[in-house]
Design a protein around this motif. Structure first.
Motif, PDB file in Angstrom:
ATOM      1  N   VAL A  32       0.870  -1.172   0.000  1.00 48.13           N
ATOM      2  CA  VAL A  32       0.000   0.000   0.000  1.00 48.13           C
ATOM      3  C   VAL A  32       0.908   1.223   0.000  1.00 48.13           C
ATOM      4  CG1 VAL A  32      -1.992  -1.090   1.078  1.00 48.13           C
ATOM      5  CG2 VAL A  32      -0.174  -0.182   2.506  1.00 48.13           C
ATOM      6  N   GLN A  33       0.304   2.377  -0.248  1.00 45.84           N
ATOM      7  CA  GLN A  33       1.118   3.581  -0.405  1.00 45.84           C
ATOM      8  C   GLN A  33       0.839   4.584   0.689  1.00 45.84           C
ATOM      9  OE1 GLN A  33       3.199   3.395  -2.802  1.00 45.84           O
ATOM     10  NE2 GLN A  33       2.287   2.838  -4.764  1.00 45.84           N
ATOM     11  N   ARG A  34       1.874   5.335   1.055  1.00 46.83           N
ATOM     12  CA  ARG A  34       1.617   6.466   1.923  1.00 46.83           C
ATOM     13  C   ARG A  34       2.298   7.703   1.340  1.00 46.83           C
ATOM     14  NH1 ARG A  34       5.571   7.495   5.908  1.00 46.83           N
ATOM     15  NH2 ARG A  34       7.467   6.331   5.447  1.00 46.83           N
ATOM     16  N   PRO A  35       1.714   8.859   1.571  1.00 47.27           N
ATOM     17  CA  PRO A  35       2.293  10.076   0.969  1.00 47.27           C
ATOM     18  C   PRO A  35       3.562  10.488   1.682  1.00 47.27           C
ATOM     19  CG  PRO A  35       0.386  10.640   2.313  1.00 47.27           C
ATOM     20  CD  PRO A  35       0.499   9.158   2.359  1.00 47.27           C
ATOM     21  N   LEU A  36       4.590  10.788   0.908  1.00 47.17           N
ATOM     22  CA  LEU A  36       5.880  11.173   1.446  1.00 47.17           C
ATOM     23  C   LEU A  36       6.137  12.665   1.216  1.00 47.17           C
ATOM     24  CD1 LEU A  36       8.374   9.705   2.679  1.00 47.17           C
ATOM     25  CD2 LEU A  36       9.279   9.575   0.374  1.00 47.17           C
ATOM     26  N   GLY A  37       5.565  13.149   0.126  1.00 51.43           N
ATOM     27  CA  GLY A  37       5.811  14.548  -0.226  1.00 51.43           C
ATOM     28  C   GLY A  37       5.065  14.848  -1.509  1.00 51.43           C
ATOM     29  N   GLN A  38       5.457  15.935  -2.151  1.00 48.55           N
ATOM     30  CA  GLN A  38       4.796  16.285  -3.402  1.00 48.55           C
ATOM     31  C   GLN A  38       5.745  16.982  -4.362  1.00 48.55           C
ATOM     32  OE1 GLN A  38       1.913  18.888  -1.442  1.00 48.55           O
ATOM     33  NE2 GLN A  38       2.603  20.546  -2.779  1.00 48.55           N
ATOM     34  N   ILE A  39       5.332  16.978  -5.644  1.00 46.77           N
ATOM     35  CA  ILE A  39       6.074  17.685  -6.691  1.00 46.77           C
ATOM     36  C   ILE A  39       5.143  18.750  -7.247  1.00 46.77           C
ATOM     37  CG2 ILE A  39       7.275  17.451  -8.898  1.00 46.77           C
ATOM     38  CD1 ILE A  39       8.582  15.555  -7.129  1.00 46.77           C
ATOM     39  N   ASP A  40       5.610  19.984  -7.295  1.00 45.74           N
ATOM     40  CA  ASP A  40       4.813  21.070  -7.876  1.00 45.74           C
ATOM     41  C   ASP A  40       5.463  21.516  -9.176  1.00 45.74           C
ATOM     42  OD1 ASP A  40       4.631  22.428  -4.574  1.00 45.74           O
ATOM     43  OD2 ASP A  40       3.134  21.206  -5.598  1.00 45.74           O
ATOM     44  N   GLU A  41       4.631  21.683 -10.202  1.00 50.20           N
ATOM     45  CA  GLU A  41       5.129  22.169 -11.498  1.00 50.20           C
ATOM     46  C   GLU A  41       4.400  23.439 -11.840  1.00 50.20           C
ATOM     47  OE1 GLU A  41       5.176  18.082 -13.745  1.00 50.20           O
ATOM     48  OE2 GLU A  41       5.902  19.651 -15.102  1.00 50.20           O
ATOM     49  N   GLY A  42       5.152  24.441 -12.265  1.00 47.87           N
ATOM     50  CA  GLY A  42       4.490  25.693 -12.605  1.00 47.87           C
ATOM     51  C   GLY A  42       5.288  26.491 -13.597  1.00 47.87           C
ATOM     52  N   GLU A  43       4.889  27.727 -13.779  1.00 45.14           N
ATOM     53  CA  GLU A  43       5.534  28.563 -14.776  1.00 45.14           C
ATOM     54  C   GLU A  43       5.447  30.008 -14.357  1.00 45.14           C
ATOM     55  OE1 GLU A  43       3.475  29.378 -18.272  1.00 45.14           O
ATOM     56  OE2 GLU A  43       5.145  30.744 -18.693  1.00 45.14           O
ATOM     57  N   ARG A  44       6.475  30.776 -14.679  1.00 41.04           N
ATOM     58  CA  ARG A  44       6.452  32.204 -14.401  1.00 41.04           C
ATOM     59  C   ARG A  44       7.103  32.916 -15.583  1.00 41.04           C
ATOM     60  NH1 ARG A  44       9.092  35.911 -10.513  1.00 41.04           N
ATOM     61  NH2 ARG A  44       9.920  37.510 -11.895  1.00 41.04           N
ATOM     62  N   GLU A  45       6.297  33.598 -16.351  1.00 41.05           N
ATOM     63  CA  GLU A  45       6.791  34.382 -17.500  1.00 41.05           C
ATOM     64  C   GLU A  45       7.747  33.587 -18.373  1.00 41.05           C
ATOM     65  OE1 GLU A  45       6.548  38.437 -14.849  1.00 41.05           O
ATOM     66  OE2 GLU A  45       8.486  37.788 -15.631  1.00 41.05           O
ATOM     67  N   GLY A  46       7.385  32.367 -18.686  1.00 42.53           N
ATOM     68  CA  GLY A  46       8.203  31.578 -19.595  1.00 42.53           C
ATOM     69  C   GLY A  46       9.202  30.675 -18.897  1.00 42.53           C
ATOM     70  N   LEU A  47       9.477  30.916 -17.610  1.00 39.35           N
ATOM     71  CA  LEU A  47      10.403  30.046 -16.885  1.00 39.35           C
ATOM     72  C   LEU A  47       9.623  28.862 -16.317  1.00 39.35           C
ATOM     73  CD1 LEU A  47      13.182  29.473 -15.522  1.00 39.35           C
ATOM     74  CD2 LEU A  47      12.416  30.909 -13.629  1.00 39.35           C
ATOM     75  N   GLN A  48      10.034  27.641 -16.708  1.00 40.69           N
ATOM     76  CA  GLN A  48       9.398  26.457 -16.143  1.00 40.69           C
ATOM     77  C   GLN A  48       9.959  26.243 -14.745  1.00 40.69           C
ATOM     78  OE1 GLN A  48       6.994  24.992 -18.011  1.00 40.69           O
ATOM     79  NE2 GLN A  48       7.547  26.640 -19.433  1.00 40.69           N
ATOM     80  N   CYS A  49       9.080  25.994 -13.783  1.00 42.21           N
ATOM     81  CA  CYS A  49       9.518  25.833 -12.394  1.00 42.21           C
ATOM     82  C   CYS A  49       9.057  24.498 -11.824  1.00 42.21           C
ATOM     83  CB  CYS A  49       8.943  26.945 -11.519  1.00 42.21           C
ATOM     84  SG  CYS A  49       9.352  28.596 -12.087  1.00 42.21           S
ATOM     85  N   LEU A  50       9.968  23.802 -11.154  1.00 42.57           N
ATOM     86  CA  LEU A  50       9.651  22.514 -10.542  1.00 42.57           C
ATOM     87  C   LEU A  50      10.200  22.511  -9.128  1.00 42.57           C
ATOM     88  CD1 LEU A  50      10.742  19.986 -13.300  1.00 42.57           C
ATOM     89  CD2 LEU A  50       8.565  19.869 -12.124  1.00 42.57           C
ATOM     90  N   GLN A  51       9.444  21.963  -8.198  1.00 35.60           N
ATOM     91  CA  GLN A  51      10.026  21.775  -6.871  1.00 35.60           C
ATOM     92  C   GLN A  51       9.529  20.482  -6.258  1.00 35.60           C
ATOM     93  OE1 GLN A  51       9.011  24.746  -3.908  1.00 35.60           O
ATOM     94  NE2 GLN A  51       6.872  24.114  -3.789  1.00 35.60           N
ATOM     95  N   GLY A  52      10.338  19.923  -5.367  1.00 36.44           N
ATOM     96  CA  GLY A  52       9.940  18.760  -4.589  1.00 36.44           C
ATOM     97  C   GLY A  52       9.808  19.216  -3.150  1.00 36.44           C
ATOM     98  N   VAL A  53       8.805  18.716  -2.454  1.00 33.99           N
ATOM     99  CA  VAL A  53       8.609  19.105  -1.056  1.00 33.99           C
ATOM    100  C   VAL A  53       8.404  17.864  -0.201  1.00 33.99           C
ATOM    101  CG1 VAL A  53       7.282  20.551   0.516  1.00 33.99           C
ATOM    102  CG2 VAL A  53       7.388  21.165  -1.904  1.00 33.99           C
ATOM    103  N   LEU A  54       9.295  17.646   0.766  1.00 27.97           N
ATOM    104  CA  LEU A  54       9.169  16.512   1.676  1.00 27.97           C
ATOM    105  C   LEU A  54       8.185  16.871   2.776  1.00 27.97           C
ATOM    106  CD1 LEU A  54      10.480  13.714   2.573  1.00 27.97           C
ATOM    107  CD2 LEU A  54      11.967  15.081   4.030  1.00 27.97           C
ATOM    108  N   LYS A  55       7.328  15.916   3.144  1.00 29.09           N
ATOM    109  CA  LYS A  55       6.366  16.169   4.219  1.00 29.09           C
ATOM    110  C   LYS A  55       7.115  16.291   5.546  1.00 29.09           C
ATOM    111  CE  LYS A  55       1.860  14.138   5.106  1.00 29.09           C
ATOM    112  NZ  LYS A  55       1.565  12.888   5.758  1.00 29.09           N
TER     113      LYS A  55
END
Lengths: 298, 291, 123
Positions: free
Chosen positions: B115-138
């Motif tokens: 089974v799975q448990r949440p460890l964190g998340q990945i956010d993907e976004g953009e700002r004026e043409g710059l692609q932005c990615l981040q990982g966040v640990l819970k």
């Protein structure tokens, strides 16, 4: 026997500066540097190493190619991309024969391949994690460590430093003061676990504030009483104020504010705790330490 | 090209450098900023990207079903003591579990389900043409590794064109988190500061780069004009590719969560730095091809 | 009853060690005849990595311990000990092993019903 850990969430806020100052003011504590990946406390504490041991905390899998049946089972079960194909060319070797190669830098020692291998060709071998030191300083015994380059298991190495410090503290009937590392993951968890008090050193920046909130959630998760020191507070009065409000909201006390002081890097450059000098930062630290002593008497 | 920004020591200015370089490149190149400091990610504080997708990073852990005969093999095989067979049941400790799957492999009855448990998340976004990615640990979770691995998978597969840039903002320290964030980059930028602590930790970072066989160069932040870092770089034959002066004004701008490139003098500094970096990457590639 | 006590030494005059997962040894003996039945075993959880409390607690169950005396138990160790239906009592490090046994027999030791400080994250 009390254990106090000094952490920060964000890096570079001044943990080591504060720890060295408190160690000097306390004069009767066992000091530990749990920032095993980038240890700095030893640079400002005059010390002499009296005991050095290797800590073997990791394991890595190795294959006996004489037993290997080239079935690929190990590569299939490894979840850490540690097993890849090693291209073998030579007499008697069929081109489609799979020769597994275990990258010990990626191997986590989980034993999945050991148990999956149908011919028991894989075994786990111990691997050194780093060196642990017990040193003498003018202000008391000092436990610290150095992680082997690119080694796994820094959290375990921290546990070793903690154990060394705890044993000495019991023997000498003293308390423990711990210099931590940035972050909130396994190294920091290993640093704060079992401590009676955590002090978070933060700085008045948006990053500092953001990381402070995360680290307070961490100490809250482990139910450890937490206090906050705002270092270089006068760089941004507005954000300092925001941090005070955040702390109020989260139910943690701000036990002091240290002004930005150019004497701090100078003291570091000379290899001394800041409290060796007469300057605003040292004065602020003395006051904070005085308050901590009073707090601990109750 | 992929650039890894790291430091060893915390607080030297990785995020400042990574974010401002990424913003300098964005008008001219297809640029992506990726924040690998999953324990304390700060890049998005300065970039304020519009988040397009958020995905949870899960870690598997075992659930024991009715086929279990209490043989104890799972507990004996688990290297992390995440399973205990006691009192006629198998106790599972998810927070100790590394999600390695060993228990499932050894169970002779097929009694281990994942089974799975949440460890964190990945956010993907953009700002004026710059692609932005981040990982966040819970908060409260100790394993950053799986979040970093997942973030690496989200990162666009890097083409070898220098025209496209990925800036990877790495965590402090020298652990495998740093290694997995920085590996397979064209150039690692080691951001340091001219203090004793900065130099000490820079040396660790340099040793790590040499161990990894990664091309690297140094950026001196909070430069006071002094010789401390310069002499070290000269002695070690390390390229000092740029410096940012110590300026209380910079500290103030940073503390407000603002970006330096909005001030013309810093915009010029980062523009020059970004151009020197591209030249350096090309030169080193040419050198490698020649070899 | 079969008693186990976490300890730092191999003698009934040695002291209780209050660190359940990381103590060097355990004393095992019969409560009716400690001197005659005392045996000492190494704590198998010491050499391990994380989850020491869990490993030590499993060891207690495997050793068919009926009463455990130690300082405190972290939440994971407590869960295992409760699953194994082993009642646990707290004794301080200032007590010798024989004193702790006597105190338990006389009903002076408090039961451990709540988790004490955990020593988590030692991975």
């Amino acid at each position: 026997m009390k254990q106090i850990a000094i952490i920060s969430g964000k890096g570079g806020t001044g943990k080591t500066t504060v720890t060295a100052a408190f160690a000097e003011l306390a004069e009767a504590m066992i000091v530990a540097d749990c920032d095993v990946e980038a240890p700095n406390l030893h640079l400002v504490l005059d010390h002499k190493v009296k005991k050095e041991t290797e800590y073997v905390g990791n394991q890595t899998a190795r294959i006996d190619y004489l037993l290997c049946s080239h079935c690929r089972r190990c590569e299939e079960v490894c979840r850490y991309e540690a097993i890849t194909e090693k291209v073998q060319v030579g007499e008697g070797i069929r081109p489609d024969e799979f020769f597994p190669f275990i990258d010990s830098k990626r191997c986590e020692g989980c034993a999945a391949c050991v148990y999956a291998c149908p011919t028991q060709a894989i075994k786990l071998y111990p691997e050194g994690t780093g060196k642990v030191f017990l040193s003498e300083t003018a202000v008391g015994d000092f436990a610290h460590a150095e992680l082997y380059l690119a080694a796994d298991g820094s959290g375990k190495l921290v546990a070793e430093v903690r154990r060394l410090a705890r044993d000495e503290a019991r023997r000498q009937n003293k308390s423990v003061l711990i210099d931590g590392s940035p972050g909130i993951g396994c190294v920091v968890i290993s640093t704060i676990t079992g401590c009676q008090q955590v002090i978070v050193v933060t700085e008045p920046s948006q990053s500092g504030k953001h990381d402070l909130e995360r680290v307070i959630k961490l100490t809250g998760h482990f139910k450890i009483p937490t206090d906050v020191i705002i270092n270089k507070w006068d760089i941004n009065l507005e954000v300092s104020q925001e941090i005070e409000e955040l702390c109020l909201k989260l139910g943690v006390a701000v036990i002091g504010r240290i002004p930005f002081d150019p004497m701090v890097p100078q003291a570091i450059a000379l290899g001394h705790p800041i409290t060796r000098y007469e300057c605003p930062a040292a004065e602020a630290l003395r006051v904070i330490w005085g308050n901590l002593l009073l707090e601990n008497e109750h | 090209m992929r650039l890894a920004v790291l430091s060893g020591k915390g607080g030297t200015g990785k995020t400042t450098v990574a974010v401002n370089l990424a913003l300098s490149w964005t008008p001219h190149r297809q640029t992506t900023y990726v924040d690998y400091d999953v324990e304390e990610p700060n890049g998005f504080i300065f970039l304020h990207p519009q988040i397009k997708t958020t995905s949870t990073v899960f870690l598997p852990y075992p659930k024991i079903n009715g086929a279990c005969t209490l043989c104890g093999k799972c507990s004996a095989a688990c290297q992390y003591h995440a399973l205990a067979v006691v009192g006629g049941q198998v106790l599972v400790f998810p927070e100790l579990c590394h999600g390695c799957g060993t228990c499932g492999i050894v169970c002779p009855e097929g009694a281990v389900e994942e089974v799975q448990r949440p460890l964190g998340q990945i956010d993907e976004g953009e700002r004026e043409g710059l692609q932005c990615l981040q990982g966040v640990l819970k908060e409260g979770e100790s394993l950053a590794g799986p979040v970093i691995r997942e973030l690496r998978r989200h990162e666009k597969e890097q083409p070898s064109l220098v025209e496209e840039v990925i800036v990877a903002d790495c965590p402090p320290g020298s652990s495998c988190s740093v290694i997995h964030s920085a590996e397979r980059s064209d150039l690692a930028l080691l951001v340091t500061e001219p203090t004793l602590f900065g130099l000490h930790d820079l040396k660790i970072a340099v040793r790590l780069m040499r161990e990894m066989g990664l091309e690297f160069a140094v950026i001196l932040n909070k430069d006071d004009g002094g010789p401390l870092i310069r002499e070290y770089c000269t002695l070690e034959d390390i390229t000092l590719i740029g410096s940012i002066p110590f300026d209380l004004e910079i500290a103030k701008i940073y503390s407000r969560g603002l970006n330096l490139i909005h001030e013309p003098k810093w915009a010029d500094l980062f523009k020059s730095l970004s151009e020197r970096i591209v030249t350096e990457v090309n030169q080193r590639r040419a050198g490698v091809d020649r070899a | 009853m079969r008693i186990a006590i976490s300890t730092g030494g191999r003698d009934l005059e040695q002291f209780v060690d209050d660190r359940f997962g990381r103590c060097p040894f355990f004393l095992f003996c019969d409560s009716e005849n400690p001197q005659g039945t005392a045996e000492y075993k190494d704590n198998p959880a010491l050499s391990g990595t994380g989850g020491a409390g869990i490993a030590a607690a499993e060891f207690m169950a495997n050793e068919k311990v009926e009463v455990l005396i130690t300082g405190s138990l972290g939440p994971n160790a407590l869960r295992v000990v409760e699953a194994g239906k082993i009642p646990a009592y707290t004794a301080s490090e200032s007590m010798t092993l024989i004193e702790a046994i006597t105190a338990w027999k006389e009903g002076h030791l408090a039961k451990i019903s709540e988790a004490g400080a955990a020593h988590a994250g030692e991975r």
